[in-house]
Design a protein around this motif. Structure first.
Motif, PDB file in Angstrom:
ATOM      1  N   ILE A  39     -26.364  28.416  19.905  1.00 41.27           N
ATOM      2  CA  ILE A  39     -25.460  29.455  20.401  1.00 41.27           C
ATOM      3  C   ILE A  39     -24.042  29.186  19.910  1.00 41.27           C
ATOM      4  CG2 ILE A  39     -24.386  30.421  22.482  1.00 41.27           C
ATOM      5  CD1 ILE A  39     -27.148  29.919  23.862  1.00 41.27           C
ATOM      6  N   ILE A  40     -23.611  27.945  20.015  1.00 40.78           N
ATOM      7  CA  ILE A  40     -22.270  27.567  19.546  1.00 40.78           C
ATOM      8  C   ILE A  40     -22.167  27.778  18.040  1.00 40.78           C
ATOM      9  CG2 ILE A  40     -20.698  25.609  19.242  1.00 40.78           C
ATOM     10  CD1 ILE A  40     -21.639  24.684  22.061  1.00 40.78           C
ATOM     11  N   GLU A  41     -23.215  27.436  17.318  1.00 42.30           N
ATOM     12  CA  GLU A  41     -23.231  27.633  15.867  1.00 42.30           C
ATOM     13  C   GLU A  41     -23.080  29.120  15.515  1.00 42.30           C
ATOM     14  OE1 GLU A  41     -26.588  27.306  12.436  1.00 42.30           O
ATOM     15  OE2 GLU A  41     -26.449  25.606  13.827  1.00 42.30           O
ATOM     16  N   ILE A  42     -23.768  29.985  16.237  1.00 39.52           N
ATOM     17  CA  ILE A  42     -23.675  31.427  15.994  1.00 39.52           C
ATOM     18  C   ILE A  42     -22.262  31.922  16.275  1.00 39.52           C
ATOM     19  CG2 ILE A  42     -24.440  33.701  16.795  1.00 39.52           C
ATOM     20  CD1 ILE A  42     -27.243  32.402  17.225  1.00 39.52           C
ATOM     21  N   ILE A  43     -21.681  31.484  17.385  1.00 44.01           N
ATOM     22  CA  ILE A  43     -20.322  31.911  17.736  1.00 44.01           C
ATOM     23  C   ILE A  43     -19.333  31.466  16.671  1.00 44.01           C
ATOM     24  CG2 ILE A  43     -18.431  31.623  19.393  1.00 44.01           C
ATOM     25  CD1 ILE A  43     -20.686  31.357  21.568  1.00 44.01           C
ATOM     26  N   THR A  44     -19.433  30.215  16.235  1.00 44.82           N
ATOM     27  CA  THR A  44     -18.478  29.726  15.232  1.00 44.82           C
ATOM     28  C   THR A  44     -18.706  30.376  13.869  1.00 44.82           C
ATOM     29  OG1 THR A  44     -19.825  27.747  14.837  1.00 44.82           O
ATOM     30  CG2 THR A  44     -18.004  27.543  16.404  1.00 44.82           C
ATOM     31  N   SER A  45     -19.937  30.835  13.598  1.00 39.58           N
ATOM     32  CA  SER A  45     -20.155  31.546  12.333  1.00 39.58           C
ATOM     33  C   SER A  45     -19.485  32.920  12.368  1.00 39.58           C
ATOM     34  CB  SER A  45     -21.646  31.678  12.029  1.00 39.58           C
ATOM     35  OG  SER A  45     -22.262  32.655  12.836  1.00 39.58           O
ATOM     36  N   LEU A  46     -19.408  33.508  13.573  1.00 35.48           N
ATOM     37  CA  LEU A  46     -18.740  34.802  13.719  1.00 35.48           C
ATOM     38  C   LEU A  46     -17.225  34.664  13.783  1.00 35.48           C
ATOM     39  CD1 LEU A  46     -21.114  36.412  16.377  1.00 35.48           C
ATOM     40  CD2 LEU A  46     -20.978  36.982  13.946  1.00 35.48           C
ATOM     41  N   LYS A  47     -16.751  33.501  14.224  1.00 34.52           N
ATOM     42  CA  LYS A  47     -15.321  33.232  14.371  1.00 34.52           C
ATOM     43  C   LYS A  47     -14.986  31.902  13.710  1.00 34.52           C
ATOM     44  CE  LYS A  47     -13.748  36.563  16.989  1.00 34.52           C
ATOM     45  NZ  LYS A  47     -12.620  37.355  16.599  1.00 34.52           N
ATOM     46  N   PRO A  48     -15.010  31.842  12.374  1.00 33.62           N
ATOM     47  CA  PRO A  48     -14.750  30.589  11.668  1.00 33.62           C
ATOM     48  C   PRO A  48     -13.393  29.993  12.064  1.00 33.62           C
ATOM     49  CG  PRO A  48     -15.492  32.277  10.140  1.00 33.62           C
ATOM     50  CD  PRO A  48     -15.253  32.951  11.468  1.00 33.62           C
ATOM     51  N   GLY A  49     -13.389  28.666  12.186  1.00 35.29           N
ATOM     52  CA  GLY A  49     -12.157  27.953  12.502  1.00 35.29           C
ATOM     53  C   GLY A  49     -11.879  27.813  13.981  1.00 35.29           C
ATOM     54  N   VAL A  50     -12.675  28.472  14.819  1.00 31.16           N
ATOM     55  CA  VAL A  50     -12.480  28.397  16.269  1.00 31.16           C
ATOM     56  C   VAL A  50     -13.321  27.244  16.814  1.00 31.16           C
ATOM     57  CG1 VAL A  50     -12.814  29.612  18.456  1.00 31.16           C
ATOM     58  CG2 VAL A  50     -11.997  30.850  16.466  1.00 31.16           C
ATOM     59  N   LYS A  51     -12.727  26.406  17.635  1.00 25.33           N
ATOM     60  CA  LYS A  51     -13.441  25.304  18.277  1.00 25.33           C
ATOM     61  C   LYS A  51     -14.093  25.829  19.559  1.00 25.33           C
ATOM     62  CE  LYS A  51     -11.847  21.968  15.602  1.00 25.33           C
ATOM     63  NZ  LYS A  51     -12.563  21.736  14.413  1.00 25.33           N
ATOM     64  N   VAL A  52     -15.396  25.618  19.671  1.00 25.86           N
ATOM     65  CA  VAL A  52     -16.143  26.114  20.821  1.00 25.86           C
ATOM     66  C   VAL A  52     -17.025  24.995  21.346  1.00 25.86           C
ATOM     67  CG1 VAL A  52     -17.875  27.789  21.579  1.00 25.86           C
ATOM     68  CG2 VAL A  52     -16.169  28.467  19.902  1.00 25.86           C
ATOM     69  N   ASP A  53     -17.045  24.835  22.683  1.00 23.15           N
ATOM     70  CA  ASP A  53     -18.000  23.939  23.322  1.00 23.15           C
ATOM     71  C   ASP A  53     -18.708  24.712  24.427  1.00 23.15           C
ATOM     72  OD1 ASP A  53     -16.486  23.815  25.751  1.00 23.15           O
ATOM     73  OD2 ASP A  53     -15.292  22.175  24.947  1.00 23.15           O
ATOM     74  N   ALA A  54     -19.567  24.042  25.172  1.00 26.62           N
ATOM     75  CA  ALA A  54     -20.394  24.718  26.179  1.00 26.62           C
ATOM     76  C   ALA A  54     -19.578  25.453  27.234  1.00 26.62           C
ATOM     77  CB  ALA A  54     -21.323  23.715  26.850  1.00 26.62           C
ATOM     78  N   ASN A  55     -18.369  24.969  27.500  1.00 25.56           N
ATOM     79  CA  ASN A  55     -17.555  25.554  28.564  1.00 25.56           C
ATOM     80  C   ASN A  55     -16.354  26.352  28.060  1.00 25.56           C
ATOM     81  OD1 ASN A  55     -19.144  24.468  30.747  1.00 25.56           O
ATOM     82  ND2 ASN A  55     -18.367  22.487  30.102  1.00 25.56           N
ATOM     83  N   SER A  56     -16.310  26.629  26.772  1.00 21.93           N
ATOM     84  CA  SER A  56     -15.217  27.444  26.235  1.00 21.93           C
ATOM     85  C   SER A  56     -15.218  28.802  26.910  1.00 21.93           C
ATOM     86  CB  SER A  56     -15.371  27.631  24.724  1.00 21.93           C
ATOM     87  OG  SER A  56     -15.216  26.417  24.046  1.00 21.93           O
ATOM     88  N   ASP A  81     -11.975  35.093  28.273  1.00 19.22           N
ATOM     89  CA  ASP A  81     -10.620  34.830  28.770  1.00 19.22           C
ATOM     90  C   ASP A  81      -9.681  34.363  27.661  1.00 19.22           C
ATOM     91  OD1 ASP A  81     -11.433  35.547  31.300  1.00 19.22           O
ATOM     92  OD2 ASP A  81     -11.628  33.487  32.030  1.00 19.22           O
ATOM     93  N   ASP A  82     -10.202  33.535  26.752  1.00 19.59           N
ATOM     94  CA  ASP A  82      -9.386  33.016  25.651  1.00 19.59           C
ATOM     95  C   ASP A  82      -9.452  33.901  24.409  1.00 19.59           C
ATOM     96  OD1 ASP A  82      -8.662  30.947  27.311  1.00 19.59           O
ATOM     97  OD2 ASP A  82     -10.083  29.514  26.449  1.00 19.59           O
ATOM     98  N   LYS A  83     -10.106  35.059  24.550  1.00 20.20           N
ATOM     99  CA  LYS A  83     -10.228  36.050  23.472  1.00 20.20           C
ATOM    100  C   LYS A  83     -10.862  35.480  22.194  1.00 20.20           C
ATOM    101  CE  LYS A  83      -6.483  39.030  25.101  1.00 20.20           C
ATOM    102  NZ  LYS A  83      -6.903  39.071  26.410  1.00 20.20           N
ATOM    103  N   ILE A  84     -11.816  34.561  22.396  1.00 22.60           N
ATOM    104  CA  ILE A  84     -12.576  34.040  21.263  1.00 22.60           C
ATOM    105  C   ILE A  84     -13.522  35.124  20.759  1.00 22.60           C
ATOM    106  CG2 ILE A  84     -14.293  32.323  20.555  1.00 22.60           C
ATOM    107  CD1 ILE A  84     -12.918  30.403  22.591  1.00 22.60           C
ATOM    108  N   ILE A  85     -14.125  35.858  21.699  1.00 19.61           N
ATOM    109  CA  ILE A  85     -14.931  37.018  21.329  1.00 19.61           C
ATOM    110  C   ILE A  85     -14.412  38.238  22.084  1.00 19.61           C
ATOM    111  CG2 ILE A  85     -17.012  35.742  20.690  1.00 19.61           C
ATOM    112  CD1 ILE A  85     -18.213  36.493  23.397  1.00 19.61           C
ATOM    113  N   GLU A  86     -14.520  39.386  21.413  1.00 21.26           N
ATOM    114  CA  GLU A  86     -14.087  40.656  21.986  1.00 21.26           C
ATOM    115  C   GLU A  86     -15.234  41.645  21.838  1.00 21.26           C
ATOM    116  OE1 GLU A  86     -11.010  40.785  19.256  1.00 21.26           O
ATOM    117  OE2 GLU A  86      -9.765  39.361  20.334  1.00 21.26           O
ATOM    118  N   SER A  87     -15.018  42.871  22.202  1.00 22.09           N
ATOM    119  CA  SER A  87     -16.115  43.842  22.259  1.00 22.09           C
ATOM    120  C   SER A  87     -16.893  43.960  20.946  1.00 22.09           C
ATOM    121  CB  SER A  87     -15.610  45.205  22.709  1.00 22.09           C
ATOM    122  OG  SER A  87     -14.604  45.675  21.855  1.00 22.09           O
TER     123      SER A  87
END
Length: 76
Positions: A4-21, A25-31
């Motif tokens: 799941i984290i790998e998929i998120i970071t592939s959609l948002k390169p350069g963003v650090k994501v962990d299980a509790n990101s 709220d932090d606008k890592i993903i939007e609609s």
């Protein structure tokens, strides 16, 4: 969880994501990102994330997404 984290970071390169990101709220993903994420999750985990599942609580953190995936897999 790692996938799941790998998929998120592939959609948002350069963003650090962990299980509790805090994805929303932090606008890592939007609609628009959520729609791409849902498509990737459906394919990767062979689940169907439907309209009723598209609520902020299910996408607040990667851990919440993992719980959603687990629930959907159990329903099959």
């Amino acid at each position: 969880m790692d996938k799941i984290i790998e998929i998120i970071t592939s959609l948002k390169p350069g963003v650090k994501v962990d299980a509790n990101s805090r994805l929303l709220d932090d606008k890592i993903i939007e609609s628009l990102s959520i729609m791409a994420l849902v498509s990737e999750l459906n394919d990767e985990f062979d689940v169907e994330i439907g309209p009723k599942d598209l609520v902020p609580e299910n996408f607040a953190t990667p851990a919440d997404i993992a719980a959603l995936i687990s629930r959907l897999e159990d329903e099959d």
